[in-house]
Design an enzyme around this catalytic site. Structure first.
Site, PDB file in Angstrom:
ATOM      1  N   GLN A  14      58.794  22.698  -7.019  1.00 11.86           N
ATOM      2  CA  GLN A  14      59.679  21.540  -6.938  1.00 11.86           C
ATOM      3  C   GLN A  14      59.768  20.873  -8.305  1.00 11.86           C
ATOM      4  O   GLN A  14      59.049  21.230  -9.229  1.00 11.86           O
ATOM      5  CB  GLN A  14      59.156  20.533  -5.912  1.00 11.86           C
ATOM      6  CG  GLN A  14      57.850  19.861  -6.299  1.00 11.86           C
ATOM      7  CD  GLN A  14      57.293  18.993  -5.193  1.00 11.86           C
ATOM      8  OE1 GLN A  14      56.634  19.502  -4.299  1.00 11.86           O
ATOM      9  NE2 GLN A  14      57.541  17.702  -5.257  1.00 11.86           N
ATOM     10  N   GLU A  18      53.060  22.356  -7.275  1.00 10.84           N
ATOM     11  CA  GLU A  18      51.767  22.817  -6.768  1.00 10.84           C
ATOM     12  C   GLU A  18      51.592  24.326  -6.885  1.00 10.84           C
ATOM     13  O   GLU A  18      50.574  24.861  -6.435  1.00 10.84           O
ATOM     14  CB  GLU A  18      51.594  22.351  -5.320  1.00 10.84           C
ATOM     15  CG  GLU A  18      51.449  20.842  -5.216  1.00 10.84           C
ATOM     16  CD  GLU A  18      51.470  20.329  -3.779  1.00 10.84           C
ATOM     17  OE1 GLU A  18      51.027  19.187  -3.566  1.00 10.84           O
ATOM     18  OE2 GLU A  18      51.948  21.061  -2.887  1.00 10.84           O
TER      19      GLU A  18
END
Length: 771
Positions: free
Chosen positions: A600, A486
């Site tokens: 991530q 993100e």
């Protein structure tokens, strides 16, 4: 990073009271049973900093979220789990003084979460301003044997005084959420009733009109003698009070048995009567019997899913803490329920369902719980298929295309950040992959005909409409997306999303063929229900899957996270000053988006899902490239990296990433544990051990192991269920022993060599296989 929790194999222990750590401890010592739960708030009054939290599963409020930059397709609300009636409350007053740990001198404070038995206990001595010293010993639990029942025992002893002590045991429904706008309260009172020492409080949520009846039965004893109770009441508040003459050396025992019943499970007209039946049954058992049943129920759960680590107490404590919290968050009894990222431990993320469930939690529940538990997580999505089709239609998709929500309570999208709501569409792929993963593990291909194929068809239709043909690339492309990372928004051709989309299209065709062969009548029903145009749609899906574009860099030999990733300045995480981390707290969003840093696993998430498609050299190139650019500022990140590092035989990195995920909350790595625990990432901790260190996979219907022993450990073992067989797997430095506790023989592969495992124990030495 905090380091105040004592190392212990079965208990989470806090010694000494530090008010600055209290909200963290309220999260860490949370208890629940899948139907209800609560933070570890004190029973007695506390005027210090606290986050009051009692939660009832499935009960939520659609908070309005319209903003000035509203866009077509945005949801109308953000769903949030509601802070419900506080049932543990006890008000204690001695003369004019109130027992409040924020205003008195506290010594000998100890808080213990007993994970073996599922209980929270606390003891302390408190000196009031008058000099009176009293001692408190308290224990409580949310029953996992009867998931609508909770109980507590509170003992107060006089150390150096004789005095009249007033105790009031109460239910308080006049509560609000931490993030309430303008201190708005979400509950209205429906009714209240008192019968003897039993209180009934029925509240209704605004807008959604859920009703919850909380009922409590209280008894107070002075040195074993039952005391007469008086009733007290006001709006949204009921209590039982007694004034007891307490003598030095004497003690008062307060027992409280509670039930929480929701209109999700009972007709509103019958809710109060059902609550009376439930409290009568629970009270007849009494505290001791309820506790006994709690211990027995938890013993069964640990038998099915414990991980034992020899030689490292901190690691043992951490993995059991993660397993414990997962088990008390979701039990699988109700397919309408799912797993919020914070479970019953806090209000962040609204308590809603995210893609975390399918990507991270499914493997855990497949292995450590009965088959229907994981199945119910999938059925939850099946029951929301119509809503997913509505969600897609709001964004302009048609003909039965389904876009599952990023955030939901009831199937509707309730997240309105455009880069998430419109663009983080990889969640669709995770749901499809979970169907595949469930069938791969269980062998239950009948799930496709019952539920799965309809979901896959809706998702496949979405992917077909979401791509477009690029004349420049002579491939299908996918524009304007956000991948798992993100820290990148509105990018083109996210490799992971494109990969998932193409895989989904091919898998849906394969699944349809299986249903057509194995359940032809049900297949015809699905065609009629979905309007599937078999020949044309399959041809279209095949065309997209076979001609999908994937960004790739020939020079480095890595799949590019998205178009133009190498246009970014390529700085490695090791070269970032420590003072500038975490980036999400130190950098502007603009700077983060322009950087190469990754929140991530993204490309690596796809390589984890589809690792069979890539040789070790390809995996190694991509792992080394992306891991060096990943800041791991998502709790979901370390576990994927741990598993892949184990696959690459990088045992040091595998263990390093395991530690980051295992004690994330216990040591408050991210300085956010006070908001609640990271429940869904806890499943990743389990995966790091079983899929990482043990190397467990399912290949062609068989369990496969490629184990190694972390150098800090003497041995480790775990219990799993697989296709009706219960196994205990134990691993040392040079052998793996597998105990088969069923009469059914199972064949497993260890370092690709097949071994039959009949009933009993099979010991396999792999020392030579490692050479």
């Amino acid at each position: 990073m905090k380091n105040y929790i004592k190392a212990d194999e079965w208990n989470i222990i806090e010694e000494g009271f530090d008010p600055h750590l209290n909200k963290i401890s309220e999260s860490l010592f949370s208890i629940g049973n899948g139907r209800m739960g609560q933070r570890a708030n004190f029973e007695e009054s506390y005027s210090g900093e606290t986050l009051q939290g009692n939660y009832v599963a499935g009960v939520y409020y659609p908070d309005k979220t319209r903003v000035g930059w509203w866009k077509n397709g945005y949801p109308e609300y953000f769903a949030k789990v509601l802070n419900a009636t506080n049932w543990i409350g006890i008000h204690i007053q001695i003369g004019e003084e109130i027992l409040d740990l924020n205003t008195c001198k506290v010594t000998e404070f100890k808080r213990i979460l007993n994970m073996k038995e599922g209980t929270l206990s606390r003891s302390f001595s408190a000196e009031l301003k008058s000099g009176k010293i009293l001692k408190v010993e308290a224990i409580r639990f949310c029953s996992i044997a009867d998931d609508e029942v909770g109980a507590l025992h509170y003992r107060l002893s006089a150390i150096n005084f004789d005095a009249a002590v007033q105790l009031t045991s109460f239910l308080d429904g006049d509560v609000k959420n931490q993030d309430s706008n303008y201190d708005e309260k979400f509950w209205d009172q429906v009714s209240q009733q008192q019968e003897g020492n039993t209180d009934y409080l029925v509240l209704r949520t605004k807008k959604t009109e859920f009703e919850v009846c909380t009922v409590s039965s209280t008894s107070i004893l002075n040195n074993g003698a039952a005391q007469e109770l008086k009733q007290v009441s006001k709006e949204k508040y009921l209590g039982q009070t007694a004034t007891v003459n307490l003598t030095q050396g004497g003690h008062i025992d307060l027992y409280k048995i509670v039930a929480n019943l929701s209109s999700e499970n009972y007709d509103k007209e019958q809710l109060l009567n059902e609550a009376k039946l439930r409290i009568d049954m629970a009270s007849a058992k009494g505290f001791s019997q309820l506790w006994k049943e709690q211990v027995e129920a938890w013993a069964k759960k640990w038998e099915e899913g414990d991980i034992i680590i020899e030689g490292d107490v901190a690691a043992q404590q951490a993995i059991r803490f993660n397993i414990f919290q997962l088990n008390q968050t979701y039990t699988g009894k109700d397919a309408r329920l799912n797993i919020g990222p914070k479970g019953f431990t806090g209000e962040k993320y609204g308590g809603s369902t995210y893609w975390d469930t399918e990507a991270y939690c499914i493997p855990f529940y497949l292995s450590v719980a009965p088959e229907e538990v994981a199945k119910n997580l999938l059925v939850y999505r099946y029951k929301h298929l119509d809503k997913a089709i509505e969600n897609a239609a709001k964004l302009g998709f048609k003909d039965g295309a389904a876009l599952y929500p990023m955030v939901t309570m009831n199937g509707e999208e309730c997240h309105n950040e455009w880069e998430i709501t419109f663009e983080e569409i990889h969640r669709n792929g995770a749901i499809a992959f979970a169907i595949f993963n469930y069938i791969r593990y269980t062998g239950d291909e009948s799930y496709l005909a019952q539920y799965g194929l309809e979901v896959l068809i809706g998702i496949a239709r979405f992917w077909k409409q979401r791509v477009n043909w690029s004349a420049d690339k002579n491939k299908f492309v996918m524009l304007g997306v956000t991948g798992p990372n993100e820290y990148e928004n509105n990018i083109n051709n996210n490799w992971y999303t494109n990969k998932l989309a193409a895989w989904c299209l091919k898998y849906t065709i394969t699944a349809a063929a299986k249903v057509k062969e194995q359940a032809p009548e049900q297949y015809l029903e699905i065609i009629q229900k979905t309007g599937l145009r078999e020949a044309q749609e399959f041809q279209d899906w095949t065309s997209v899957a076979e001609q999908m574009y994937y960004p790739f860099d020939e020079k480095t030999g890595v799949f590019l996270q998205q178009d133009g990733f190498l246009d970014k300045e390529q700085i490695l995480v090791k070269d970032l000053p420590a003072a500038e981390r975490p980036l999400n707290q130190k950098w502007s969003w603009d700077r983060i988006l322009r950087s190469c840093f990754i929140k991530q696993a993204d490309v690596l998430q796809g390589m984890y899902f589809f690792e069979e498609e890539y040789d070790l050299e390809t995996l190694r190139k991509n792992f080394n490239f992306y891991e060096s650019r990943t800041v791991h500022e998502s709790s979901l990140s370390p576990c994927v990296h741990s598993i892949l590092a184990a696959k690459l035989n990088d045992e040091e990195k595998a263990y390093e990433f395991y530690l980051r995920t295992a004690r994330l909350d216990l040591d408050d790595y991210n300085n956010d544990t006070e908001d609640g625990l990271h429940i869904t990432s806890m499943a990743g901790t389990w995966m790091s051990v079983v899929e990482g260190f043990a190397g467990m996979r399912v290949r062609n219907g068989q369990l496969v192991f490629h184990p190694f022993l972390p150098k800090n450990w003497n041995a480790f073992s775990f219990s799993i269920g697989f296709r009706g067989v219960q196994l205990k797997v134990s691993i040392t430095a040079d052998q793996i022993s597998i105990r088969n506790n069923s009469d059914q023989e199972l064949q497993v592969l260890v370092f690709n060599q097949a071994y039959p495992v009949p009933h009993g124990e099979k010991v396999i030495s792999y020392k030579g296989a490692l050479a």
